[in-house]
Design an enzyme around this catalytic site. Sequence first.
Site, PDB file in Angstrom:
ATOM      1  N   GLU A 196       0.824  -1.207   0.000  1.00 46.97           N
ATOM      2  CA  GLU A 196       0.000   0.000   0.000  1.00 46.97           C
ATOM      3  C   GLU A 196       0.860   1.260   0.000  1.00 46.97           C
ATOM      4  OE1 GLU A 196      -4.025  -1.696   2.114  1.00 46.97           O
ATOM      5  OE2 GLU A 196      -2.550  -0.750   3.413  1.00 46.97           O
ATOM      6  N   CYS A 254      -0.108   6.085  10.360  1.00 46.92           N
ATOM      7  CA  CYS A 254       1.062   5.325  10.787  1.00 46.92           C
ATOM      8  C   CYS A 254       0.696   4.050  11.525  1.00 46.92           C
ATOM      9  CB  CYS A 254       1.874   6.189  11.753  1.00 46.92           C
ATOM     10  SG  CYS A 254       3.142   7.043  10.907  1.00 46.92           S
TER      11      CYS A 254
END
Length: 342
Positions: free
Chosen positions: A90, A328
């Site tokens: 990704e 994150c």
Amino acid sequence: MKNLVGLTVSEIYELIKPEGYNLMHAKAIANSIYKKRITDFSGISKIPRKLQLFLGGIAEQSVYEPLASEVSSDGTVKYLFRNPEGKQFETVYIPDKKHDTVCVSTQSGCRMGCPFCVTAKYGFHGDLDSGDIISQILGIPTAGKVTHIVFMGMGEPLDNTESVFKACEILTAEWGMALSPGNVTVSTVGITPAIVPFLEKTGCNLTLSLFSPFPAERIKVVPAEKKYPVDEIIDILKGFPLKKKRRITVACVMIRGINDTDRHLEGLKRMLKGSGIRVNLLPYHSVQGDENVSSAEERMMYFKHNLVISGISASIRRSRGADISAACGLLASGLIQEQNEK
Ligand code: SF4
């Protein structure tokens, strides 16, 4: 057919040298691929027709595009890629007022095993090559707007140094994408043997995931600490002569009551005082079944303020793309779901 995307100018030169062509021809080819994003060799006007035909017979310029995308309410876009060997990964595009940043993956999954990270739960499915990394930038619809690159997606970049160093060269070379090295940041949990080669071979910024200044606490969240103690890495970073604008940062994902106490603040100050290393404080994103929560904004501000008045540059990173699991530590959640459904 050899794919030219991901090759450095010297590698392109090695391909065309036996035919009598020179380095200037190699630079013109690299420039057309990376800067002008020309996809047909006949469109490279600065090389002879004979060389265009030669390239057409032995090579291709294959930037592949994402398979799927998801858009966050804050404008962040998460892309899913699958390379020709079937590895999935990704990429996140983060538009902002002044910068357009792409967060690239360097591996499909990761083998560092950080317990709070979703990518770790996906397992390790292999290294990406430099072409896979460059495709994550050139293959997205907004490629022409990108100003900054961060290597903070899936994988540990310094566990795949050959591809990452090559990608850094392509991103920053005049014959490549010609980004300023100050606009490219590689993030690592700290793989000691790769730190000096990274600092010597690239001019890019480095971010070290710290979590806690205390090794006995850090090891629980960053298992790499066992083999590669952070104190040794900080000593290497302190001793390396840096160019003026090059930034070395430690990133601290802040969890309430776990690593945001005054003791942690004092530990950080002791570790970094006088080093020129900056601190980036990040909010924590809980994963399913996890009781930990992010430190409050006021606490993060308190840390920042106290670091700054101690002479340590500090900033707080705003969270982006959390609603599409693009923030994150959340990458690969869709891939895990797909894996579980098989
Ligand atoms: S935090 Fe980074 S190094 Fe750790 S498992 Fe996740 S992707 Fe790998």
